[in-house]
Write an enzyme that holds these catalytic residues in place. Structure first.
Site, PDB file in Angstrom:
ATOM      1  N   LYS A  52      32.045  40.961  32.820  1.00  0.00           N
ATOM      2  CA  LYS A  52      33.502  40.830  32.664  1.00  0.00           C
ATOM      3  C   LYS A  52      33.838  40.163  31.330  1.00  0.00           C
ATOM      4  CE  LYS A  52      34.168  40.814  37.643  1.00  0.00           C
ATOM      5  NZ  LYS A  52      34.271  40.035  38.886  1.00  0.00           N
ATOM      6  N   GLN A  96      35.262  34.121  41.143  1.00  0.00           N
ATOM      7  CA  GLN A  96      34.145  35.005  41.466  1.00  0.00           C
ATOM      8  C   GLN A  96      33.625  34.688  42.872  1.00  0.00           C
ATOM      9  OE1 GLN A  96      33.055  37.605  39.513  1.00  0.00           O
ATOM     10  NE2 GLN A  96      31.706  38.135  41.222  1.00  0.00           N
ATOM     11  N   ASP A 119      43.152  39.747  40.550  1.00  0.00           N
ATOM     12  CA  ASP A 119      42.264  40.371  41.531  1.00  0.00           C
ATOM     13  C   ASP A 119      43.058  40.915  42.727  1.00  0.00           C
ATOM     14  OD1 ASP A 119      39.602  40.730  41.019  1.00  0.00           O
ATOM     15  OD2 ASP A 119      39.013  38.672  41.502  1.00  0.00           O
TER      16      ASP A 119
END
Ligand code: NAD
Length: 281
Positions: A52, A96, A119
């Protein structure tokens, strides 16, 4: 049979995002910023965050990774999120997953500012997706929708079976398909006869984390098969949840692993972060 090439499409999206960054920079003198919270030493999480970060660099984002030890307290993570919520250089916040067992993940996802929730895991954005309103949509299922769009696959009235019902993959995938007027069945570990469902589907989308879960006799001729699974087999190779070699012979379209849904997830994360930055500027 046609391969749905996520690698190629993700490059195209990355190029569009990089253009968007240039435009934003010329108009506002700022670039999109992404903050990543990474807890512990899980090698897969570190690998994903590394990918990422590189993607952020490629498109010209500012990015920062808050690496924290496995033993970090809930309070310390919450303070970092709070700081990122208030930081004007940060447009997107990504936690994460998975987090260590002593951490309340739900609570953390709820304190991320919804307008920085790139997200799409905050209940606010989950609710907006469920009601078909604009918001942030989880990257992996939205990446699948982009593949359908790229290959002109019309979903209206199609029988779609989603295998796996997690909050990050299966449930938002089902919501997106329903919003696109497909007829959606969601299956999971307690589903009585999985094959009975998948066999009648026009589109099978699987994200269960089980190697070879979907076999040749479980899909009908001409089906579209989307493999969201990412697993490592005994030889250490990346494989999905679908027995690709045998299933692909029956399909009209199929995503490979690697090179299918995986690269789309990162491309959409970039797209979502640019969208957040445009809205915040
Ligand atoms: P999860 O463990 O949270 O959820 C798995 C789901 O699959 C559950 O709903 C479970 O009931 C269901 N399931 C498990 N075994 C099953 C079986 N035998 N039959 C039917 N249903 C079954 O996992 P997740 O986080 O949703 O991830 C699922 C898979 O997708 C994993 O392989 C993960 O690595 C992959 N994934 C890929 C991407 C990507 O970028 N392509 C992103 C996220 C997750």
């Amino acid at each position: 049979m046609q391969i749905l090439d996520g690698k190629a499409l993700s490059k195209k999206i990355e190029a569009e995002v990089a253009e968007g960054v240039k435009k934003l920079k010329s108009e506002t003198s700022r670039v999109p910023g992404l903050a990543v919270i990474l807890v512990g030493n899980d090698p897969a999480s570190h690998a994903y965050v590394g990918m990422k970060k590189k993607a952020c660099d490629r498109v010209g984002f500012y990015s920062v990774t808050h690496e924290m030890p496995e033993t970090i307290s809930q309070e310390a993570i919450e303070q970092t999120i709070d700081m990122m919520n208030k930081n004007p250089n940060i447009d997107g916040i990504l936690i994460q997953l998975p987090l260590p067992k002593h951490i309340d993940t739900t609570r953390l996802l709820e304190i991320v500012a919804p307008q920085k929730d790139v997200d799409g895991f905050h209940p606010y954005n989950v609710g907006r997706l469920a009601t078909g309103l604009d918001g942030f949509v989880p990257c992996t299922p939205l990446g699948v929708m982009e593949l359908f769009k790229e290959y002109n696959i019309d979903l209206k009235g199609k029988d779609a079976v989603v295998v796996g019902a997690s909050d990050i993959v299966g449930k938002p995938m089902a919501a997106l398909l329903l919003n696109a007027n497909a007829t959606v069945t969601v299956t999971h570990i307690y589903t009585k006869d999985l094959a009975a469902h998948t066999r009648s589907a026009d589109i099978v989308l699987v994200g269960a984390g089980v190697i070879n879960l979907i076999k040749e006799d479980m899909v009908k001729d001409g089906a579209i098969v989307i493999d969201i699974g990412i697993n490592r087999n005994e030889e250490g190779r990346l494989v999905g949840d679908v027995d690709f070699e045998n299933v692909s012979r029956k399909c009209s379209y199929i995503t490979p692993v690697p090179g299918g849904v995986g690269p789309m997830t990162i491309a959409i994360l970039l797209k979502n972060t640019l969208k957040a930055a445009q809205a915040n500027s």
